[in-house]
Scaffold this motif. Structure first.
Motif, PDB file in Angstrom:
ATOM      1  N   CYS A  43      63.803  50.666  11.257  1.00  0.00           N
ATOM      2  CA  CYS A  43      64.830  50.709  10.228  1.00  0.00           C
ATOM      3  C   CYS A  43      64.259  50.176   8.921  1.00  0.00           C
ATOM      4  O   CYS A  43      63.557  49.153   8.917  1.00  0.00           O
ATOM      5  N   VAL A  44      64.551  50.878   7.832  1.00  0.00           N
ATOM      6  CA  VAL A  44      64.128  50.451   6.501  1.00  0.00           C
ATOM      7  C   VAL A  44      65.370  50.229   5.642  1.00  0.00           C
ATOM      8  O   VAL A  44      66.475  50.628   6.007  1.00  0.00           O
ATOM      9  N   GLY A  45      65.169  49.597   4.508  1.00  0.00           N
ATOM     10  CA  GLY A  45      66.275  49.389   3.586  1.00  0.00           C
ATOM     11  C   GLY A  45      66.513  50.617   2.721  1.00  0.00           C
ATOM     12  O   GLY A  45      65.676  51.525   2.644  1.00  0.00           O
ATOM     13  N   GLU A  46      67.660  50.631   2.061  1.00  0.00           N
ATOM     14  CA  GLU A  46      67.991  51.713   1.131  1.00  0.00           C
ATOM     15  C   GLU A  46      67.366  51.356  -0.215  1.00  0.00           C
ATOM     16  O   GLU A  46      68.056  51.043  -1.192  1.00  0.00           O
ATOM     17  N   ASP A  47      66.035  51.389  -0.242  1.00  0.00           N
ATOM     18  CA  ASP A  47      65.306  50.931  -1.412  1.00  0.00           C
ATOM     19  C   ASP A  47      64.013  51.728  -1.571  1.00  0.00           C
ATOM     20  O   ASP A  47      63.659  52.555  -0.723  1.00  0.00           O
ATOM     21  N   PHE A  98      63.752  59.178  13.867  1.00  0.00           N
ATOM     22  CA  PHE A  98      64.534  58.001  14.250  1.00  0.00           C
ATOM     23  C   PHE A  98      64.238  56.795  13.362  1.00  0.00           C
ATOM     24  O   PHE A  98      64.438  55.653  13.767  1.00  0.00           O
ATOM     25  N   LEU A  99      63.780  57.055  12.137  1.00  0.00           N
ATOM     26  CA  LEU A  99      63.597  55.981  11.163  1.00  0.00           C
ATOM     27  C   LEU A  99      64.916  55.800  10.425  1.00  0.00           C
ATOM     28  O   LEU A  99      65.299  56.603   9.577  1.00  0.00           O
ATOM     29  N   GLN A 100      65.651  54.756  10.769  1.00  0.00           N
ATOM     30  CA  GLN A 100      66.992  54.530  10.250  1.00  0.00           C
ATOM     31  C   GLN A 100      66.962  53.851   8.874  1.00  0.00           C
ATOM     32  O   GLN A 100      65.941  53.299   8.459  1.00  0.00           O
ATOM     33  N   VAL A 101      68.104  53.912   8.178  1.00  0.00           N
ATOM     34  CA  VAL A 101      68.244  53.277   6.865  1.00  0.00           C
ATOM     35  C   VAL A 101      69.443  52.338   6.909  1.00  0.00           C
ATOM     36  O   VAL A 101      70.534  52.721   7.331  1.00  0.00           O
ATOM     37  N   ASP A 102      69.245  51.090   6.472  1.00  0.00           N
ATOM     38  CA  ASP A 102      70.315  50.105   6.400  1.00  0.00           C
ATOM     39  C   ASP A 102      70.664  49.864   4.938  1.00  0.00           C
ATOM     40  O   ASP A 102      69.783  49.592   4.119  1.00  0.00           O
ATOM     41  N   SER A 103      71.935  49.958   4.612  1.00  0.00           N
ATOM     42  CA  SER A 103      72.364  49.845   3.219  1.00  0.00           C
ATOM     43  C   SER A 103      72.480  48.396   2.738  1.00  0.00           C
ATOM     44  O   SER A 103      72.630  48.150   1.539  1.00  0.00           O
ATOM     45  N   LEU A 114      68.232  59.153  20.501  1.00  0.00           N
ATOM     46  CA  LEU A 114      67.066  58.290  20.692  1.00  0.00           C
ATOM     47  C   LEU A 114      66.843  58.002  22.170  1.00  0.00           C
ATOM     48  O   LEU A 114      65.709  58.080  22.673  1.00  0.00           O
ATOM     49  N   LEU A 115      67.904  57.687  22.887  1.00  0.00           N
ATOM     50  CA  LEU A 115      67.773  57.388  24.313  1.00  0.00           C
ATOM     51  C   LEU A 115      67.324  58.627  25.090  1.00  0.00           C
ATOM     52  O   LEU A 115      66.528  58.522  26.032  1.00  0.00           O
TER      53      LEU A 115
END
Length: 358
Positions: free
Chosen positions: A103-107, A126-131, A166-167
């Motif tokens: 997971c990466v940031g919204e940046d 499956f590389l997620q983004v967290d706001s 993902l699972l």
């Protein structure tokens, strides 16, 4: 400075916390567990380095690498890092389709991570983004070629979320590779646990102890029914003290294999190379490493693991895979950052020159 090196382990006490706001048992003779992924076992050897054929890999399910993704702030500049993403990049470069789950940031830093992984051919589905949380960052301080780390907390990779797709991908993957550092937060810990519990292929646990993020219960829970458990010579001593295993590394490795049902116990020994305990045969395979001029050792262990897994998945015998892994780890240690493009000519010259004399 010239050092004798294969894969250099980083002492567990070289990490400082910085807070900011914001296998089941499978036989070694089988390289993959499904008919579809069996295509990857068809490999060609180029002067000692096994490379997976592009046509063989095209339709294969990807290996899953799950955990932290971040930026390493080194004296030489910013470098993409995090053990799972390092492994994913190197395995992709060696021809094994690999997905990075994190997971990466919204940046801007998060966008750049995705761009770079896409450029290297890593699956970022499956590389997620967290706001809310920022992309991970680590300040790396060098003492010669040995790094120490200031790890920012919280970071986006603390918030990896579970996902049905993902699972399902984890269940189909030929291998799932995970570590201990990304389990410092309960959110990511539960997702990582769900992923490796869903895995029907080979489970590979890279113990990566960094103070103060050492959770004995979580680490021991991850050690059951593995294809490979990778530890360094300091980590094996600590884990042995937890479970009452012998202090001798070989005796401890054998005890781990028996207690936790592990096919291969990999012990890295810094400048003294690495060794594998093969539970099926009850034998140890050892390699003393290679002598190189080290720039920094960031990511050397991750490249070592990538090459070891790639070799074993493509049908190499353990001794050949271990020699290749040591050579790739040694090459990475001569470069700045964790994920330089592997120079196969350099790697093969090390292999052909033979391991260093103890």
């Amino acid at each position: 400075m010239t050092v004798a090196l294969s894969m250099v382990g980083v002492p567990a006490n070289t990490c400082r916390l910085q807070t900011v706001p914001s296998v089941h048992r499978s036989r070694l003779s089988k390289s993959f567990t499904s008919a579809r992924t069996h295509k990857l076992s068809k490999s060609s050897t180029r002067r000692g380095v096994a490379l997976v054929r592009a046509d063989a890999a095209k339709d294969a399910d990807p290996v899953i690498c799950i955990g932290e993704v971040l930026w390493d702030g080194l004296p030489a500049g910013l470098f993409l890092g995090g053990a799972p993403v390092n492994v994913a990049q190197h395995m992709t470069g060696l021809g094994v389709p690999t997905a990075c789950v994190s997971c990466v940031g919204e940046d801007t830093l998060g966008e750049e991570i995705r761009r770079r992984l896409d450029t290297r051919g890593v699956d970022t589905s499956f590389l997620q983004v967290d706001s809310e949380l920022s992309t991970g960052f680590v300040k790396v301080t060098m003492n010669g070629s040995i790094p120490s780390y200031d790890i920012v907390q919280p970071s986006a990779w603390d918030a990896i979320k579970p996902d049905p797709a993902l699972l399902a991908s984890a269940a189909a993957a030929p291998a799932v590779i995970f570590g201990s550092l990304a389990q410092r937060d309960p959110v990511s810990r539960e997702t990582i646990k769900a992923v490796y519990k869903a895995a029907k292929g080979k489970k590979i646990f890279d113990v990566n102890l960094r103070q103060p993020f050492i959770d004995q219960e979580a680490i021991l829970d991850c050690m059951s029914d593995l294809y490979i458990c990778k530890v360094n010579d300091e980590e094996i001593e600590l884990i042995s003290s937890w479970i009452g295993a012998p202090s001798d590394m070989k005796a401890a490795g054998e005890a781990y294999a028996k207690k936790f049902n592990i096919d291969i116990v990999c012990v890295t020994r810094g400048a003294n190379g690495a060794m594998l305990y093969i539970a099926e045969t009850g034998e140890w395979v050892e390699h003393a490493g290679y002598g190189v001029a080290a720039s920094d050792t960031v990511g050397a262990g991750d490249s070592f693991l990538a090459r070891l897994v790639q070799g074993l998945l493509t049908g190499e015998d353990p001794a050949t895979a271990l020699a290749g892994a040591n050579a790739v780890g040694a090459f990475v240690a001569t470069q700045s950052g964790a994920t330089p493009v592997i120079d196969h000519k350099f790697v093969n010259s090390l292999i052909e020159g033979g391991e260093k004399v103890a």
